[in-house]
Design a protein around this motif. Structure first.
Motif, PDB file in Angstrom:
ATOM      1  N   UNK A  19     133.776 142.626  56.403  1.00  0.00           N
ATOM      2  CA  UNK A  19     132.947 142.862  55.217  1.00  0.00           C
ATOM      3  C   UNK A  19     132.942 141.637  54.299  1.00  0.00           C
ATOM      4  N   UNK A  20     134.093 140.966  54.209  1.00  0.00           N
ATOM      5  CA  UNK A  20     134.182 139.801  53.317  1.00  0.00           C
ATOM      6  C   UNK A  20     133.316 138.630  53.796  1.00  0.00           C
ATOM      7  N   UNK A  21     132.928 138.641  55.083  1.00  0.00           N
ATOM      8  CA  UNK A  21     132.137 137.525  55.640  1.00  0.00           C
ATOM      9  C   UNK A  21     130.648 137.855  55.779  1.00  0.00           C
ATOM     10  N   UNK A  22     130.261 139.034  55.349  1.00  0.00           N
ATOM     11  CA  UNK A  22     128.857 139.429  55.487  1.00  0.00           C
ATOM     12  C   UNK A  22     128.089 139.161  54.191  1.00  0.00           C
ATOM     13  N   UNK A  23     126.770 139.016  54.250  1.00  0.00           N
ATOM     14  CA  UNK A  23     125.939 139.020  55.451  1.00  0.00           C
ATOM     15  C   UNK A  23     126.040 137.717  56.249  1.00  0.00           C
ATOM     16  N   UNK A  24     125.726 137.835  57.546  1.00  0.00           N
ATOM     17  CA  UNK A  24     125.658 136.637  58.395  1.00  0.00           C
ATOM     18  C   UNK A  24     124.292 135.993  58.181  1.00  0.00           C
ATOM     19  N   UNK A  25     124.259 134.657  58.225  1.00  0.00           N
ATOM     20  CA  UNK A  25     122.974 133.980  57.989  1.00  0.00           C
ATOM     21  C   UNK A  25     122.645 132.909  59.019  1.00  0.00           C
ATOM     22  N   UNK A  26     123.662 132.410  59.721  1.00  0.00           N
ATOM     23  CA  UNK A  26     123.416 131.230  60.556  1.00  0.00           C
ATOM     24  C   UNK A  26     122.938 131.575  61.967  1.00  0.00           C
ATOM     25  N   UNK A  27     123.624 132.519  62.624  1.00  0.00           N
ATOM     26  CA  UNK A  27     123.158 132.946  63.944  1.00  0.00           C
ATOM     27  C   UNK A  27     122.253 134.159  63.713  1.00  0.00           C
ATOM     28  N   UNK A  55     130.013 132.851  62.795  1.00  0.00           N
ATOM     29  CA  UNK A  55     129.215 134.087  62.833  1.00  0.00           C
ATOM     30  C   UNK A  55     129.539 134.911  64.083  1.00  0.00           C
ATOM     31  N   UNK A  56     129.688 134.228  65.209  1.00  0.00           N
ATOM     32  CA  UNK A  56     129.985 134.935  66.457  1.00  0.00           C
ATOM     33  C   UNK A  56     131.385 135.539  66.449  1.00  0.00           C
ATOM     34  N   UNK A  57     132.318 134.870  65.793  1.00  0.00           N
ATOM     35  CA  UNK A  57     133.677 135.423  65.668  1.00  0.00           C
ATOM     36  C   UNK A  57     133.659 136.673  64.785  1.00  0.00           C
ATOM     37  N   UNK A  58     132.871 136.638  63.699  1.00  0.00           N
ATOM     38  CA  UNK A  58     132.747 137.812  62.819  1.00  0.00           C
ATOM     39  C   UNK A  58     132.097 138.968  63.581  1.00  0.00           C
ATOM     40  N   UNK A  59     131.045 138.655  64.349  1.00  0.00           N
ATOM     41  CA  UNK A  59     130.350 139.685  65.133  1.00  0.00           C
ATOM     42  C   UNK A  59     131.310 140.331  66.141  1.00  0.00           C
ATOM     43  N   UNK A  60     132.130 139.497  66.795  1.00  0.00           N
ATOM     44  CA  UNK A  60     133.094 140.023  67.779  1.00  0.00           C
ATOM     45  C   UNK A  60     134.145 140.885  67.089  1.00  0.00           C
ATOM     46  N   UNK A  66     122.540 137.249  66.123  1.00  0.00           N
ATOM     47  CA  UNK A  66     123.757 138.033  65.883  1.00  0.00           C
ATOM     48  C   UNK A  66     123.683 138.739  64.531  1.00  0.00           C
ATOM     49  N   UNK A  67     123.108 138.055  63.545  1.00  0.00           N
ATOM     50  CA  UNK A  67     122.988 138.639  62.202  1.00  0.00           C
ATOM     51  C   UNK A  67     122.207 139.952  62.261  1.00  0.00           C
ATOM     52  N   UNK A  68     121.072 139.945  62.971  1.00  0.00           N
ATOM     53  CA  UNK A  68     120.261 141.166  63.080  1.00  0.00           C
ATOM     54  C   UNK A  68     121.064 142.301  63.710  1.00  0.00           C
ATOM     55  N   UNK A  69     121.788 141.962  64.788  1.00  0.00           N
ATOM     56  CA  UNK A  69     122.584 142.992  65.484  1.00  0.00           C
ATOM     57  C   UNK A  69     123.691 143.525  64.574  1.00  0.00           C
ATOM     58  N   UNK A  70     124.396 142.607  63.927  1.00  0.00           N
ATOM     59  CA  UNK A  70     125.529 142.984  63.073  1.00  0.00           C
ATOM     60  C   UNK A  70     125.063 143.843  61.893  1.00  0.00           C
ATOM     61  N   UNK A  71     123.977 143.444  61.242  1.00  0.00           N
ATOM     62  CA  UNK A  71     123.502 144.196  60.078  1.00  0.00           C
ATOM     63  C   UNK A  71     123.005 145.584  60.488  1.00  0.00           C
ATOM     64  N   UNK A  72     122.437 145.679  61.687  1.00  0.00           N
ATOM     65  CA  UNK A  72     122.000 146.989  62.204  1.00  0.00           C
ATOM     66  C   UNK A  72     123.223 147.889  62.406  1.00  0.00           C
ATOM     67  N   UNK A  73     124.272 147.332  63.021  1.00  0.00           N
ATOM     68  CA  UNK A  73     125.496 148.113  63.269  1.00  0.00           C
ATOM     69  C   UNK A  73     126.100 148.581  61.943  1.00  0.00           C
TER      70      UNK A  73
END
Length: 227
Positions: free
Chosen positions: A131-139, A103-108, A142-149
């Motif tokens: 996009x292929x790795x979303x949505x994030x669910x584990x962290x 999840x952190x690698x996807x966020x970065x 980070x998921x909240x930040x990524x989905x907001x972006x």
């Protein structure tokens, strides 16, 4: 018998050192640059470390450095390393730390794509990978930040996220429908923006994208638009 404990204390120090690097980048920004030759090589090495805690801290450091103009020089390497990880990492179901690291690698990679797309090597399809790795669910943080972006980028009609002919739009909408009102991974403010996006879209466009959405997502969108 002392060897394993030495290994674990070395590891602790490595993780602590990487989080110290994160703090320096976060708070000093450009002014941390004089220390980059000391810690950046370790950050890049840490991205593919066998220990998930090290990988998490290293990805977070890249995430924080990505917006800084001085990171442009290191950007191509960061794109390649993160793309490699996002493409190949397949944590097992029970590997909680491994899933957090991914999840952190996807966020970065998302922050890199948003901030440093001119430096992205042509062979790295950063947006598609994210996009292929979303949505994030584990962290969840980070998921909240990524989905907001992601939702903000949709509102800005970001070309990279949408794809040249908006070919990612269906997938992006399915991600937004998926996270809508899921408190653990989506903030209230993001929910409101998601609603705004769906209300702005022409009905016929939504209908044409329906085949890319699951039945559950379609029902969720229907409910959004009628409530």
């Amino acid at each position: 018998h002392s060897f394993p404990t030495r290994r674990s204390s070395d590891l602790k120090h490595k993780v602590l050192a990487l989080y110290l690097a994160c703090d320096l980048v976060q708070h000093l920004k450009e002014q941390s640059q004089s220390l980059w030759p000391i810690f950046m090589p370790e950050v890049f090495k840490g991205l593919s470390d066998e220990d998930a805690d090290v990988r998490i801290a290293a990805a977070y450091a890249i995430n924080l450095a990505a917006p800084l103009p001085i990171f442009a020089e290191a950007a191509p390497q960061a794109f390649k390393s993160l793309a490699q990880i996002v493409t190949t990492a397949k944590p097992k179901k029970r590997d909680e730390k491994g899933k957090l690291a991914l999840d952190n690698a996807v966020a970065a990679l998302l922050t890199m794509a948003k901030e440093k797309s001119p430096q992205c090597p042509p062979e790295v399809r950063a947006w598609e990978l994210v996009v292929s790795k979303l949505p994030l669910r584990d962290d969840e943080d980070e998921a909240k930040k990524v989905h907001k972006v992601v939702v903000d980028l949709v509102l800005e009609q970001n070309q990279g996220l949408m794809g040249p002919n908006r070919e990612n739009l269906g997938l992006v909408l399915s991600i937004m429908a998926e996270v809508y009102k899921v408190e653990s991974i989506c903030e209230k403010e993001t929910d409101e923006k998601i609603l705004q996006v769906f209300k702005m879209l022409p009905r016929d466009l939504l209908q044409s994208l329906a085949p890319r959405l699951t039945e559950k997502q379609q029902k969720k969108i229907e409910k959004m638009l009628t409530s």
